[in-house]
Design a protein around this motif. Sequence first.
Motif, PDB file in Angstrom:
ATOM      1  N   MET A 198      54.781  19.115 132.421  1.00 46.97           N
ATOM      2  CA  MET A 198      53.372  18.737 132.346  1.00 46.97           C
ATOM      3  C   MET A 198      53.083  17.998 131.049  1.00 46.97           C
ATOM      4  O   MET A 198      52.376  16.986 131.039  1.00 46.97           O
ATOM      5  N   LEU A 199      53.645  18.501 129.952  1.00 48.73           N
ATOM      6  CA  LEU A 199      53.411  17.886 128.648  1.00 48.73           C
ATOM      7  C   LEU A 199      53.990  16.474 128.582  1.00 48.73           C
ATOM      8  O   LEU A 199      53.379  15.562 128.011  1.00 48.73           O
ATOM      9  N   LEU A 200      55.179  16.274 129.163  1.00 46.34           N
ATOM     10  CA  LEU A 200      55.792  14.942 129.163  1.00 46.34           C
ATOM     11  C   LEU A 200      54.950  13.951 129.968  1.00 46.34           C
ATOM     12  O   LEU A 200      54.789  12.789 129.574  1.00 46.34           O
ATOM     13  N   LYS A 201      54.423  14.406 131.098  1.00 50.95           N
ATOM     14  CA  LYS A 201      53.554  13.545 131.911  1.00 50.95           C
ATOM     15  C   LYS A 201      52.298  13.181 131.127  1.00 50.95           C
ATOM     16  O   LYS A 201      51.867  12.015 131.109  1.00 50.95           O
ATOM     17  N   THR A 202      51.710  14.171 130.462  1.00 54.34           N
ATOM     18  CA  THR A 202      50.505  13.914 129.676  1.00 54.34           C
ATOM     19  C   THR A 202      50.804  13.001 128.496  1.00 54.34           C
ATOM     20  O   THR A 202      49.977  12.157 128.125  1.00 54.34           O
ATOM     21  N   LEU A 203      51.982  13.150 127.905  1.00 54.67           N
ATOM     22  CA  LEU A 203      52.359  12.302 126.774  1.00 54.67           C
ATOM     23  C   LEU A 203      52.322  10.832 127.166  1.00 54.67           C
ATOM     24  O   LEU A 203      51.805   9.994 126.410  1.00 54.67           O
ATOM     25  N   ARG A 204      52.845  10.501 128.335  1.00 49.90           N
ATOM     26  CA  ARG A 204      52.811   9.109 128.797  1.00 49.90           C
ATOM     27  C   ARG A 204      51.378   8.623 128.988  1.00 49.90           C
ATOM     28  O   ARG A 204      51.043   7.474 128.650  1.00 49.90           O
ATOM     29  N   GLU A 205      50.533   9.501 129.510  1.00 48.52           N
ATOM     30  CA  GLU A 205      49.132   9.128 129.732  1.00 48.52           C
ATOM     31  C   GLU A 205      48.374   9.000 128.422  1.00 48.52           C
ATOM     32  O   GLU A 205      47.540   8.107 128.252  1.00 48.52           O
ATOM     33  N   VAL A 206      48.657   9.893 127.489  1.00 52.17           N
ATOM     34  CA  VAL A 206      48.019   9.835 126.169  1.00 52.17           C
ATOM     35  C   VAL A 206      48.378   8.532 125.464  1.00 52.17           C
ATOM     36  O   VAL A 206      47.520   7.880 124.838  1.00 52.17           O
ATOM     37  N   ASN A 207      49.630   8.105 125.576  1.00 55.36           N
ATOM     38  CA  ASN A 207      50.064   6.870 124.918  1.00 55.36           C
ATOM     39  C   ASN A 207      49.334   5.643 125.461  1.00 55.36           C
ATOM     40  O   ASN A 207      49.201   4.641 124.745  1.00 55.36           O
ATOM     41  N   ARG A 208      48.863   5.731 126.707  1.00 59.92           N
ATOM     42  CA  ARG A 208      48.135   4.608 127.312  1.00 59.92           C
ATOM     43  C   ARG A 208      46.624   4.743 127.174  1.00 59.92           C
ATOM     44  O   ARG A 208      45.873   3.867 127.625  1.00 59.92           O
ATOM     45  N   ASN A 209      46.172   5.804 126.570  1.00 59.68           N
ATOM     46  CA  ASN A 209      44.737   6.076 126.450  1.00 59.68           C
ATOM     47  C   ASN A 209      44.129   5.230 125.336  1.00 59.68           C
ATOM     48  O   ASN A 209      44.331   5.486 124.153  1.00 59.68           O
ATOM     49  N   SER A 210      43.371   4.220 125.708  1.00 59.26           N
ATOM     50  CA  SER A 210      42.795   3.294 124.725  1.00 59.26           C
ATOM     51  C   SER A 210      41.676   3.927 123.902  1.00 59.26           C
ATOM     52  O   SER A 210      41.267   3.374 122.878  1.00 59.26           O
ATOM     53  N   ASN A 211      41.180   5.080 124.349  1.00 58.28           N
ATOM     54  CA  ASN A 211      40.117   5.761 123.603  1.00 58.28           C
ATOM     55  C   ASN A 211      40.662   6.650 122.487  1.00 58.28           C
ATOM     56  O   ASN A 211      39.894   7.159 121.672  1.00 58.28           O
ATOM     57  N   SER A 262      43.254  20.695 111.515  1.00 59.87           N
ATOM     58  CA  SER A 262      43.164  19.262 111.787  1.00 59.87           C
ATOM     59  C   SER A 262      44.043  18.893 112.979  1.00 59.87           C
ATOM     60  O   SER A 262      43.652  18.097 113.840  1.00 59.87           O
ATOM     61  N   ILE A 263      45.238  19.470 113.021  1.00 61.07           N
ATOM     62  CA  ILE A 263      46.136  19.226 114.151  1.00 61.07           C
ATOM     63  C   ILE A 263      45.485  19.706 115.442  1.00 61.07           C
ATOM     64  O   ILE A 263      45.517  19.023 116.475  1.00 61.07           O
ATOM     65  N   TYR A 264      44.843  20.871 115.383  1.00 58.01           N
ATOM     66  CA  TYR A 264      44.269  21.441 116.598  1.00 58.01           C
ATOM     67  C   TYR A 264      42.999  20.738 117.055  1.00 58.01           C
ATOM     68  O   TYR A 264      42.613  20.846 118.216  1.00 58.01           O
ATOM     69  N   THR A 265      42.370  20.005 116.175  1.00 61.56           N
ATOM     70  CA  THR A 265      41.253  19.168 116.610  1.00 61.56           C
ATOM     71  C   THR A 265      41.728  18.186 117.674  1.00 61.56           C
ATOM     72  O   THR A 265      41.058  17.957 118.690  1.00 61.56           O
ATOM     73  N   HIS A 266      42.919  17.626 117.454  1.00 59.75           N
ATOM     74  CA  HIS A 266      43.471  16.652 118.400  1.00 59.75           C
ATOM     75  C   HIS A 266      44.047  17.319 119.640  1.00 59.75           C
ATOM     76  O   HIS A 266      43.823  16.854 120.762  1.00 59.75           O
ATOM     77  N   LEU A 267      44.773  18.408 119.465  1.00 64.81           N
ATOM     78  CA  LEU A 267      45.348  19.096 120.626  1.00 64.81           C
ATOM     79  C   LEU A 267      44.265  19.675 121.529  1.00 64.81           C
ATOM     80  O   LEU A 267      44.393  19.670 122.759  1.00 64.81           O
ATOM     81  N   ASN A 268      43.188  20.166 120.925  1.00 61.63           N
ATOM     82  CA  ASN A 268      42.081  20.710 121.724  1.00 61.63           C
ATOM     83  C   ASN A 268      41.411  19.613 122.549  1.00 61.63           C
ATOM     84  O   ASN A 268      40.989  19.846 123.691  1.00 61.63           O
ATOM     85  N   ALA A 269      41.292  18.417 121.974  1.00 63.97           N
ATOM     86  CA  ALA A 269      40.693  17.299 122.708  1.00 63.97           C
ATOM     87  C   ALA A 269      41.552  16.932 123.910  1.00 63.97           C
ATOM     88  O   ALA A 269      41.038  16.677 125.008  1.00 63.97           O
ATOM     89  N   ILE A 270      42.870  16.922 123.732  1.00 63.73           N
ATOM     90  CA  ILE A 270      43.782  16.612 124.835  1.00 63.73           C
ATOM     91  C   ILE A 270      43.722  17.710 125.897  1.00 63.73           C
ATOM     92  O   ILE A 270      43.726  17.428 127.101  1.00 63.73           O
ATOM     93  N   THR A 271      43.648  18.958 125.464  1.00 58.88           N
ATOM     94  CA  THR A 271      43.505  20.079 126.399  1.00 58.88           C
ATOM     95  C   THR A 271      42.312  19.866 127.315  1.00 58.88           C
ATOM     96  O   THR A 271      42.402  20.029 128.535  1.00 58.88           O
ATOM     97  N   GLU A 272      41.197  19.495 126.719  1.00 58.62           N
ATOM     98  CA  GLU A 272      39.957  19.320 127.483  1.00 58.62           C
ATOM     99  C   GLU A 272      39.990  18.062 128.338  1.00 58.62           C
ATOM    100  O   GLU A 272      39.632  18.091 129.527  1.00 58.62           O
ATOM    101  N   ASP A 273      40.430  16.948 127.754  1.00 61.01           N
ATOM    102  CA  ASP A 273      40.392  15.663 128.465  1.00 61.01           C
ATOM    103  C   ASP A 273      41.324  15.627 129.671  1.00 61.01           C
ATOM    104  O   ASP A 273      41.040  14.940 130.658  1.00 61.01           O
ATOM    105  N   TYR A 274      42.434  16.351 129.592  1.00 62.81           N
ATOM    106  CA  TYR A 274      43.410  16.302 130.676  1.00 62.81           C
ATOM    107  C   TYR A 274      43.409  17.565 131.538  1.00 62.81           C
ATOM    108  O   TYR A 274      44.322  17.778 132.339  1.00 62.81           O
ATOM    109  N   GLY A 275      42.371  18.385 131.387  1.00 56.55           N
ATOM    110  CA  GLY A 275      42.142  19.508 132.286  1.00 56.55           C
ATOM    111  C   GLY A 275      43.237  20.544 132.318  1.00 56.55           C
ATOM    112  O   GLY A 275      43.577  21.060 133.389  1.00 56.55           O
ATOM    113  N   TYR A 276      43.787  20.876 131.159  1.00 53.73           N
ATOM    114  CA  TYR A 276      44.855  21.874 131.117  1.00 53.73           C
ATOM    115  C   TYR A 276      44.313  23.267 131.434  1.00 53.73           C
ATOM    116  O   TYR A 276      43.188  23.604 131.039  1.00 53.73           O
TER     117      TYR A 276
END
Length: 286
Positions: A114-127, A213-227
């Motif tokens: 799941m994380l690898l799939k999200t990593l590819r999507e995160v890399n393409r996320n222009s936001n 600070s690290i978790y500010t970013h990980l929490n955003a990814i958690t929410e944005d990608y519906g984990y």
Amino acid sequence: MPFGYSLFLKSSGKSENTITGYIKTINSFLYYLDTLYGKQRELYEITPSDIKSFLKYKIDEGNNIKTTNKQLATLKGFFDYLWINDKVPIDPAVKIKRYTDSVDEKISNITYEMLLKTLREVNRNSNYSVLRKVIFLLATKGLRGTEFQFHKDSVIDHGDSVELKLKKHSIILDGEDAGLLLNHYYESQFNGSTFVFVTKKHDESIVPIELMSIYTHLNAITEDYGYPDKITLNTIRHAFAYYLYTKKRFSIEQVANLLGIENNSAAQLIRNSVERHMKKEVLEIQ
């Protein structure tokens, strides 16, 4: 430590090492609250829920029950001192009970696939900023919080790849991953620090990146990608270890080398990861 607590501990016969450990826990707790609320939390505003939230956060990061109970004991001693000396109207820690060894550990539903799939999507996320993307990239490589605190001279550009030299091991990135790290590395040249990742404090000072600070970013990814569960560094490391051992057929020694840990630590990490997966399967059957 303000409020005279350090002097009190010293007068009580505590060693310098013990005092340093206590103060580190208290400062970590206060910083957690500052980050959680976006401002400095006054002592009289601190609630039992704040303390429980901090302890749960530390457990999510991989603290075992013994360590968590030590942190609770430290906070209990601190607030007892504050209450006795009329620094707070009530003691928010007094009724919080110690964790028992039999406490049920939350079993994450997050897999490394799941994380690898999200990593590819995160890399393409222009936001998303380059910073958020590269933090997630390195998190999926199994980095612990302190390992994000590396200096700029730890990044070596080999042309067709980039080497990140950490204290106990190195990580080689190529292709898009290498470009991502280099992009942030170049941006970091203007951050006023020798570190690649930094945190800007409330007083405008620049320090090596802190866990929140690290978790500010990980929490955003958690929410944005519906984990289904919160993405944490500890969750990622367990998922990574399980993936390497069961899917890629890495040996314990190979996992240890890849994560920069001792063989016995790698064995324990793999054992815990496998046990978590087995418990998850049992729960799904039930």
